[in-house]
Write a protein that holds these residues in place. Structure first.
Motif, short mmCIF file in Angstrom:
data_model
loop_
_atom_site.label_atom_id
_atom_site.label_comp_id
_atom_site.label_asym_id
_atom_site.label_seq_id
_atom_site.Cartn_x
_atom_site.Cartn_y
_atom_site.Cartn_z
N SER A 138 39.43 36.62 41.69
CA SER A 138 39.30 37.10 40.31
C SER A 138 40.43 38.08 40.02
CB SER A 138 37.97 37.82 40.14
OG SER A 138 38.01 39.02 40.91
N GLU A 140 40.07 41.15 39.25
CA GLU A 140 39.70 42.38 39.95
C GLU A 140 40.27 42.41 41.38
OE1 GLU A 140 38.35 44.52 37.96
OE2 GLU A 140 38.08 46.02 39.56
N ASP A 141 40.27 41.24 42.02
CA ASP A 141 40.77 41.14 43.41
C ASP A 141 42.27 41.42 43.53
OD1 ASP A 141 38.25 40.48 44.22
OD2 ASP A 141 38.63 38.32 44.38
N LYS A 143 43.79 44.01 42.59
CA LYS A 143 44.01 45.43 42.88
C LYS A 143 44.32 45.60 44.37
CE LYS A 143 41.35 47.06 38.99
NZ LYS A 143 40.05 47.47 38.45
N LEU A 162 45.66 45.93 35.30
CA LEU A 162 44.80 45.92 36.49
C LEU A 162 45.28 46.89 37.56
CD1 LEU A 162 44.53 42.05 36.57
CD2 LEU A 162 42.55 43.57 36.39
N ASP A 215 40.11 33.84 34.82
CA ASP A 215 39.26 35.01 34.74
C ASP A 215 39.05 35.32 33.27
OD1 ASP A 215 38.46 37.82 34.55
OD2 ASP A 215 38.85 37.86 36.71
N THR A 217 38.31 37.84 31.73
CA THR A 217 38.75 39.13 31.19
C THR A 217 40.15 39.04 30.57
OG1 THR A 217 39.59 39.81 33.34
CG2 THR A 217 37.34 40.46 32.81
#
Ligand code: ARG
Length: 271
Positions: A138, A140-141, A143, A162, A215, A217
């Motif tokens: 995702s 988020e991953d 980061k 991000l 994703d 977002t």
């Protein structure tokens, strides 16, 4: 009597053929003058972004190219398309040494301060390209990972959102192919770029064993043709874009490239 008629018939035929040939020529000239000012527009792009723009045997090809040619023709202009690179697209339009840019350019508020955009002609979003065995699943991953992007694109912006604006983990390249090469050679863990482009790359390079991650977002983005601020072309091209939406030309070009039907209503809703 018969002979004369036959002879003059041939003469009339030949003469009218000649006339019609001249007629076609002068008509097309007049047509150009009527619709536009018969000027050849200088169109700039960064042809490192297949399937929108890429080089093929010294020629710029792709969806954007077919699209801009059709729209320009509708507006009564001839175009000369040149691949100058991504940053120069913006520089040339700002200094007005080019008339318009077509380069899968996302319309956004920041760019609108300096340039004018046509109505939207393509819906896009960011996606993530990773090696098949990556643990990234995702946005988020991303980061803490090294992310390669094309400099000054909405992909860079998404990565900055991000990882933070000044993150050392964001590696910026002059074009998107260089960003992808950085990842495939092990210098980055992921590439963030426009969905259609990385999907096309993964599909065309199965031996590189890549996968594409989406994703929710990531926001919807819309491509527009970009003009120098206050260009008189904007209005003419907006009209021509709506014309090619309505007369089937846009659908034909879209289906040729993407093998599916476009959602023209969705684009029109954004106008
Ligand atoms: N849509 C993105 C943007 O506007 C990327 C476009 C990159 N286009 C290109 N031809 N390299 O920032």
């Amino acid at each position: 009597m018969k002979k004369i008629t036959f002879g003059s018939l041939i003469f009339i035929l030949a003469f009218s053929l000649l006339l019609s040939a001249c007629g076609t020529q002068s008509n097309s000239g007049a047509e150009g003058e009527k619709n536009g000012d018969n000027k050849t527009l200088r169109v700039v792009t960064d042809a490192n972004y297949a399937p929108f723009e890429s080089m093929d045997k010294g020629e710029v090809v792709g969806f954007d190219i077919d699209f801009v040619k059709a729209v320009a023709e509708e507006a009564g202009y001839a175009v000369k398309i040149e691949s100058v690179g991504w940053d120069p697209v913006f520089a040339e339009l700002q200094s007005k040494s080019a008339d318009l840019g077509v380069s899968a350019i996302t319309i956004n508020d920041d760019r609108k301060k300096t340039y004018d955009f046509s109505v939207p002609y393509f819906l896009s979003t960011q996606k993530i390209l990773v090696p098949e065995n990556s643990d990234i699943k995702s946005a988020e991953d991303l980061k803490g990972k090294r992310v390669a992007v094309q400099n000054a694109t909405t992909g860079q912006e998404a990565a900055e959102g991000l990882l933070g604006k000044n993150s050392k983990d964001i590696k910026k390249f002059d074009n998107n192919n260089l960003a992808i090469m950085e990842m495939t050679s092990g210098g980055a863990d992921a590439v963030v770029a426009d969905n259609t482009v990385i999907e096309e790359y993964a599909k065309n390079n199965p031996n590189q064993k890549l996968k594409v991650i989406e994703d929710d977002t990531f926001e919807n983005e819309y491509y527009g043709l970009m003009f120098p601020k206050d260009s008189e072309l904007k209005e003419k091209f907006d009209k021509a874009i709506n014309e090619v939406f309505d007369n089937g030309t846009y659908s034909k070009i879209y289906e040729d490239h993407f093998k599916i039907e476009p959602e023209i209503d969705l684009l029109k809703e954004q106008q």
